[in-house]
Design an enzyme around this catalytic site. Sequence first.
Site, mmCIF file in Angstrom:
data_model
loop_
_atom_site.group_PDB
_atom_site.id
_atom_site.type_symbol
_atom_site.label_atom_id
_atom_site.label_comp_id
_atom_site.label_asym_id
_atom_site.label_seq_id
_atom_site.Cartn_x
_atom_site.Cartn_y
_atom_site.Cartn_z
ATOM 1 N N TYR A 23 -2.362 13.362 2.999
ATOM 2 C CA TYR A 23 -1.886 13.083 1.626
ATOM 3 C C TYR A 23 -1.094 14.263 1.052
ATOM 4 C CZ TYR A 23 -3.934 8.553 1.720
ATOM 5 O OH TYR A 23 -4.191 7.248 2.070
ATOM 6 N N VAL A 73 2.480 4.710 -4.272
ATOM 7 C CA VAL A 73 1.726 5.814 -4.881
ATOM 8 C C VAL A 73 2.655 6.982 -5.211
ATOM 9 C CG1 VAL A 73 -0.405 5.141 -3.729
ATOM 10 C CG2 VAL A 73 1.131 6.750 -2.586
ATOM 11 N N HIS A 81 -2.677 1.081 -6.472
ATOM 12 C CA HIS A 81 -3.226 1.848 -5.345
ATOM 13 C C HIS A 81 -3.363 3.321 -5.671
ATOM 14 C CE1 HIS A 81 -1.816 -1.400 -2.282
ATOM 15 N NE2 HIS A 81 -2.850 -1.749 -2.984
ATOM 16 N N CYS A 118 -12.108 13.249 -8.964
ATOM 17 C CA CYS A 118 -13.381 13.886 -8.577
ATOM 18 C C CYS A 118 -14.335 12.810 -8.077
ATOM 19 C CB CYS A 118 -13.989 14.607 -9.783
ATOM 20 S SG CYS A 118 -15.631 15.301 -9.421
ATOM 21 N N CYS A 163 -17.683 12.854 -10.349
ATOM 22 C CA CYS A 163 -17.828 12.348 -11.739
ATOM 23 C C CYS A 163 -16.726 11.380 -12.137
ATOM 24 C CB CYS A 163 -17.859 13.529 -12.718
ATOM 25 S SG CYS A 163 -16.236 14.280 -13.009
ATOM 26 N N CYS A 206 -16.495 18.570 -14.193
ATOM 27 C CA CYS A 206 -17.921 18.788 -13.852
ATOM 28 C C CYS A 206 -18.110 19.978 -12.919
ATOM 29 C CB CYS A 206 -18.498 17.524 -13.206
ATOM 30 S SG CYS A 206 -17.986 17.261 -11.494
ATOM 31 N N SER A 243 5.886 -6.380 2.027
ATOM 32 C CA SER A 243 5.809 -7.311 3.165
ATOM 33 C C SER A 243 4.787 -8.424 2.940
ATOM 34 C CB SER A 243 5.414 -6.536 4.438
ATOM 35 O OG SER A 243 4.124 -5.975 4.243
HETATM 36 P P1 NAD Z 1 -6.900 -4.912 3.326
HETATM 37 O O1 NAD Z 1 -6.597 -6.307 3.637
HETATM 38 O O2 NAD Z 1 -5.815 -4.050 2.808
HETATM 39 O O3 NAD Z 1 -7.507 -4.196 4.631
HETATM 40 C C1 NAD Z 1 -8.602 -4.825 5.365
HETATM 41 C C2 NAD Z 1 -8.869 -3.951 6.556
HETATM 42 O O4 NAD Z 1 -7.894 -4.215 7.555
HETATM 43 C C3 NAD Z 1 -8.799 -2.502 6.180
HETATM 44 O O5 NAD Z 1 -10.089 -1.977 6.262
HETATM 45 C C4 NAD Z 1 -7.785 -1.899 7.113
HETATM 46 O O6 NAD Z 1 -8.437 -1.011 7.986
HETATM 47 C C5 NAD Z 1 -7.221 -3.045 7.915
HETATM 48 N N1 NAD Z 1 -5.834 -3.301 7.640
HETATM 49 C C6 NAD Z 1 -5.330 -3.913 6.542
HETATM 50 N N2 NAD Z 1 -4.016 -4.037 6.649
HETATM 51 C C7 NAD Z 1 -3.679 -3.501 7.846
HETATM 52 C C8 NAD Z 1 -2.469 -3.338 8.529
HETATM 53 N N3 NAD Z 1 -1.318 -3.802 8.017
HETATM 54 N N4 NAD Z 1 -2.474 -2.733 9.730
HETATM 55 C C9 NAD Z 1 -3.636 -2.311 10.250
HETATM 56 N N5 NAD Z 1 -4.824 -2.450 9.669
HETATM 57 C C10 NAD Z 1 -4.831 -3.029 8.469
HETATM 58 O O7 NAD Z 1 -8.027 -4.915 2.241
HETATM 59 P P2 NAD Z 1 -8.859 -3.710 1.773
HETATM 60 O O8 NAD Z 1 -9.498 -3.033 2.942
HETATM 61 O O9 NAD Z 1 -9.742 -4.318 0.737
HETATM 62 O O10 NAD Z 1 -7.823 -2.636 1.073
HETATM 63 C C11 NAD Z 1 -8.075 -2.358 -0.291
HETATM 64 C C12 NAD Z 1 -6.800 -1.888 -0.928
HETATM 65 O O11 NAD Z 1 -6.481 -0.499 -0.549
HETATM 66 C C13 NAD Z 1 -5.603 -2.713 -0.508
HETATM 67 O O12 NAD Z 1 -4.924 -3.140 -1.673
HETATM 68 C C14 NAD Z 1 -4.769 -1.723 0.280
HETATM 69 O O13 NAD Z 1 -3.403 -1.997 0.126
HETATM 70 C C15 NAD Z 1 -5.091 -0.402 -0.395
HETATM 71 N N6 NAD Z 1 -4.624 0.725 0.442
HETATM 72 C C16 NAD Z 1 -3.848 1.744 -0.091
HETATM 73 C C17 NAD Z 1 -3.373 2.761 0.729
HETATM 74 C C18 NAD Z 1 -2.474 3.853 0.203
HETATM 75 O O14 NAD Z 1 -2.137 4.753 0.962
HETATM 76 N N7 NAD Z 1 -2.094 3.773 -1.056
HETATM 77 C C19 NAD Z 1 -3.701 2.792 2.059
HETATM 78 C C20 NAD Z 1 -4.497 1.763 2.556
HETATM 79 C C21 NAD Z 1 -4.939 0.736 1.747
HETATM 80 N N1 APR Z 2 15.198 -2.809 0.067
HETATM 81 C C1 APR Z 2 14.372 -3.870 -0.080
HETATM 82 N N2 APR Z 2 13.292 -4.117 0.708
HETATM 83 C C2 APR Z 2 13.061 -3.247 1.702
HETATM 84 C C3 APR Z 2 13.869 -2.110 1.931
HETATM 85 C C4 APR Z 2 14.977 -1.911 1.062
HETATM 86 N N3 APR Z 2 15.824 -0.883 1.201
HETATM 87 N N4 APR Z 2 13.379 -1.446 3.011
HETATM 88 C C5 APR Z 2 12.284 -2.124 3.425
HETATM 89 N N5 APR Z 2 12.104 -3.217 2.655
HETATM 90 C C6 APR Z 2 11.026 -4.221 2.744
HETATM 91 C C7 APR Z 2 10.656 -4.613 4.161
HETATM 92 O O1 APR Z 2 11.428 -5.716 4.593
HETATM 93 C C8 APR Z 2 9.166 -4.975 3.997
HETATM 94 O O2 APR Z 2 9.035 -6.341 3.673
HETATM 95 O O3 APR Z 2 9.882 -3.611 2.182
HETATM 96 C C9 APR Z 2 8.707 -4.137 2.799
HETATM 97 C C10 APR Z 2 7.800 -2.966 3.176
HETATM 98 O O4 APR Z 2 6.591 -3.516 3.637
HETATM 99 P P1 APR Z 2 5.360 -2.539 4.020
HETATM 100 O O5 APR Z 2 5.881 -1.419 4.854
HETATM 101 O O6 APR Z 2 4.273 -3.414 4.553
HETATM 102 O O7 APR Z 2 4.913 -1.907 2.620
HETATM 103 P P2 APR Z 2 4.028 -2.619 1.498
HETATM 104 O O8 APR Z 2 4.273 -4.088 1.456
HETATM 105 O O9 APR Z 2 4.247 -1.842 0.240
HETATM 106 O O10 APR Z 2 2.504 -2.360 1.985
HETATM 107 C C11 APR Z 2 1.461 -2.809 1.069
HETATM 108 O O11 APR Z 2 -0.237 -1.749 2.423
HETATM 109 O O12 APR Z 2 -0.984 0.046 3.648
HETATM 110 C C12 APR Z 2 -1.060 -0.561 2.411
HETATM 111 O O13 APR Z 2 -1.503 0.383 0.377
HETATM 112 C C13 APR Z 2 -0.527 0.331 1.359
HETATM 113 O O14 APR Z 2 0.673 -0.180 -0.613
HETATM 114 C C14 APR Z 2 0.656 -0.409 0.792
HETATM 115 C C15 APR Z 2 0.306 -1.837 1.109
#
Ligand code: NAD
Ligand code: APR
EC number: 2.3.1.286
Length: 229
Positions: A55, A90, A106, A114, A117, A136, A174
Amino acid sequence: MTPRTIVVLTGAGLSAESGIPTFRAADGLWERHRIEDVATPEAFHRDPDLVLRFYDMRRAAAAAAQPNAAHHALARLSRRPGVTLITQNVDALLDRAGAQDVIHMHGRIDGALCAACGHRWPAPPTLPRTLPCPACGAGAARPDIVWFGEMPYHMDRIEAALDQADLFAAIGTSGQVYPAAGFVDVARMVGAATVELNLEPTAPGRFDEVLTGPASRIVPAWVDSLTAS
Ligand code: NAD
Ligand code: APR
């Protein structure tokens, strides 16, 4: 006629042209890091330093990125009454573009939380595990990010906005991850019109309208079409 209430959901594609990798493209974040190693509570418990470094890297990438024309267009739109901006991202680029009251479902990479707390504060460029909580004093800092397996933030506000939606737009996501992936279905159930803005359609037949192209081009045009009519 411009819809009264507009709900916009954004994903990683909104920030792709700002240089922040998406999750599931060929060079996506999940191609280089296993979700189970860096984005779950278990991963943080198992190897907190690995997760914190992951991160720290994403925080540096987000800080070095600039909002693109799509962020600025959505910032303009957010100043209209009746508009709710929800982001899965994020990177806080919508806030840096001047968008108001963005719902970060997210969390935010520029935030620290924290684990002892629940206090939140702005994260330093690198977040050490032992950083004492300003409230805290515990050394239980973590990124203010929702991990897989955790509940996304602000779901009450999101559900209230969707219930009133006249228009729902999904931009640069996506539709792979719930609950965000199901928001379009909720919007359709309440009778909202639905539109997807993406490089390519993610779910043919699921949206009333699909606008394809890079967000930095199609999002400003879409916002102008809303505010012109
Ligand atoms: P979820 O459907 O996002 O995930 C279910 C489980 O499947 C997770 O435990 C994960 O290990 C796996 N998974 C989900 N999508 C995947 C993918 N595309 N490829 C591989 N493994 C995948 O539901 P959840 O576990 O309830 O997630 C809770 C929330 O946390 C979701 O909204 C997710 O988007 C969010 N999240 C945020 C971040 C981030 O970096 N901001 C990262 C991961 C998840
Ligand atoms: N303009 C418009 N769309 C775009 C562009 C662009 N320049 N580049 C990529 N895309 C589209 C792709 O076609 C794809 O459908 O953005 C989407 C990106 O999809 P992901 O990589 O799956 O990202 P996202 O949908 O935000 O993932 C959802 O999954 O891992 C968790 O918490 C994480 O917030 C994330 C969540």
